[in-house]
Design a protein around this motif. Structure first.
Motif, short mmCIF file in Angstrom:
data_model
loop_
_atom_site.label_atom_id
_atom_site.label_comp_id
_atom_site.label_asym_id
_atom_site.label_seq_id
_atom_site.Cartn_x
_atom_site.Cartn_y
_atom_site.Cartn_z
N LEU A 129 0.82 -1.21 0.00
CA LEU A 129 0.00 0.00 0.00
C LEU A 129 0.85 1.26 0.00
CD1 LEU A 129 -2.80 -1.02 2.54
CD2 LEU A 129 -2.88 -1.07 0.05
N ILE A 130 2.08 1.16 0.47
CA ILE A 130 2.96 2.33 0.53
C ILE A 130 4.27 1.97 -0.16
CG2 ILE A 130 4.16 3.99 2.01
CD1 ILE A 130 2.13 3.42 4.18
N PRO A 131 4.53 2.51 -1.35
CA PRO A 131 5.80 2.23 -2.05
C PRO A 131 6.99 2.77 -1.28
CG PRO A 131 4.15 3.15 -3.54
CD PRO A 131 3.61 3.31 -2.15
N ASN A 132 8.15 2.18 -1.51
CA ASN A 132 9.37 2.62 -0.84
C ASN A 132 9.71 4.06 -1.22
OD1 ASN A 132 9.75 0.11 0.38
ND2 ASN A 132 10.92 -0.69 -1.37
N GLY A 133 10.15 4.82 -0.23
CA GLY A 133 10.55 6.21 -0.47
C GLY A 133 9.41 7.19 -0.49
N THR A 134 8.20 6.79 -0.10
CA THR A 134 7.07 7.71 -0.09
C THR A 134 7.19 8.66 1.09
OG1 THR A 134 5.66 6.00 -1.06
CG2 THR A 134 4.55 7.88 -0.04
N PRO A 135 7.09 9.98 0.88
CA PRO A 135 7.12 10.93 2.00
C PRO A 135 5.97 10.69 2.97
CG PRO A 135 7.43 12.06 -0.10
CD PRO A 135 7.03 10.66 -0.42
N ILE A 136 6.19 11.02 4.22
CA ILE A 136 5.18 10.76 5.25
C ILE A 136 3.89 11.51 4.96
CG2 ILE A 136 4.65 11.02 7.71
CD1 ILE A 136 7.60 10.69 8.30
N ILE A 137 4.00 12.73 4.45
CA ILE A 137 2.80 13.52 4.19
C ILE A 137 1.94 12.93 3.08
CG2 ILE A 137 3.89 15.04 2.48
CD1 ILE A 137 2.31 17.36 3.72
N PHE A 141 -2.52 9.49 1.17
CA PHE A 141 -3.00 9.52 -0.20
C PHE A 141 -2.57 8.28 -0.99
CE2 PHE A 141 -2.53 13.95 1.18
CZ PHE A 141 -3.81 14.43 0.96
N MET A 142 -1.35 7.82 -0.75
CA MET A 142 -0.87 6.63 -1.45
C MET A 142 -1.66 5.38 -1.03
SD MET A 142 1.31 7.61 -3.58
CE MET A 142 1.74 5.96 -4.11
#
Length: 224
Positions: A129-137, A141-142
């Motif tokens: 659900l959350i790709p690597n390197g996705t910013p916390i903010i 949305f991701m």
């Protein structure tokens, strides 16, 4: 005579019978041919396709935990390919042009993968659900985007196959319905065009079946 253009996809429009869905079962008539000691050319052609699709599926899965599942996807491939191809012949009902038929394949596959993944590979399912390197903010949305994209997978599998089968059949029907009012020269051009479209439809029937099978295999390979 057709009442409208889409009546070519109506199960009751041909021979005034409601038995056209049985055309999807004709494939079982060809199964006993596999038991002959000396294979014919058709069986040899089937074996070439078996080997190619099986190699593609095994290369995508790779994992030992999925060993043997290629038989399942091979069965789906030949079931859909047979229905796509048989629908190109006159007076044979095209079952794969109906969304309910394609959903009966894509929805159970997706539900099975979801139940298996969330019950046995919960941590890995959350990691997708959350790709690597996705910013916390951007994480909320991701998660929302990935969840929606995951939920619409069975619909996209079924709609893609349905739309492609309908589009080609409609185009052939539209062109052939105008042949009565054409001169002999334009009729010759129309016949050549119809032959080319028919060849294209054969390619589409193979490609769309391949895409459906490979995408289903990719969805399974994500659960590891």
């Amino acid at each position: 005579m057709m009442n409208n253009l889409f009546s070519t996809f109506d199960p009751s429009s041909m021979l005034n019978l409601n038995l056209n869905w049985i055309s999807s079962m004709i494939i079982f008539i060809f199964f006993p041919l596999n038991f002959w000691l000396i294979p014919n050319r058709m069986i040899m052609f089937y074996n070439l396709i078996y080997k190619f699709i099986n190699l593609e599926i095994n290369n995508l899965l790779k994992l030992k935990s999925f060993k043997g599942n290629s038989i399942f996807f091979l069965s789906i491939f030949f079931m859909m390919f047979f229905n796509n191809f048989m629908g190109l012949f006159p007076y044979i009902f095209t079952s794969t042009s109906h969304l309910i038929f394609n959903l009966s394949f894509s929805l159970p596959i997706w539900l099975t993968l979801m139940f298996f993944g969330w019950l046995n590979k919960t941590q890995n399912m959350f990691s997708h659900l959350i790709p690597n390197g996705t910013p916390i903010i951007l994480m909320p949305f991701m998660v929302l985007i990935e969840t929606i994209s995951n939920m619409i997978r069975p619909g996209t599998l079924a709609v893609r196959l349905t739309a492609n089968m309908i589009a080609g059949h409609l185009l052939i029907t539209l062109l052939s319905s105008n042949g009565v009012n054409l001169s002999s020269i334009f009729i010759s051009i129309l016949i050549i065009t119809e032959i080319l479209l028919f060849t294209l439809e054969i390619s589409v029937s193979i490609i769309q079946t391949y895409v459906f099978t490979i995408l289903s295999t990719l969805y399974m390979s994500e659960i590891h």
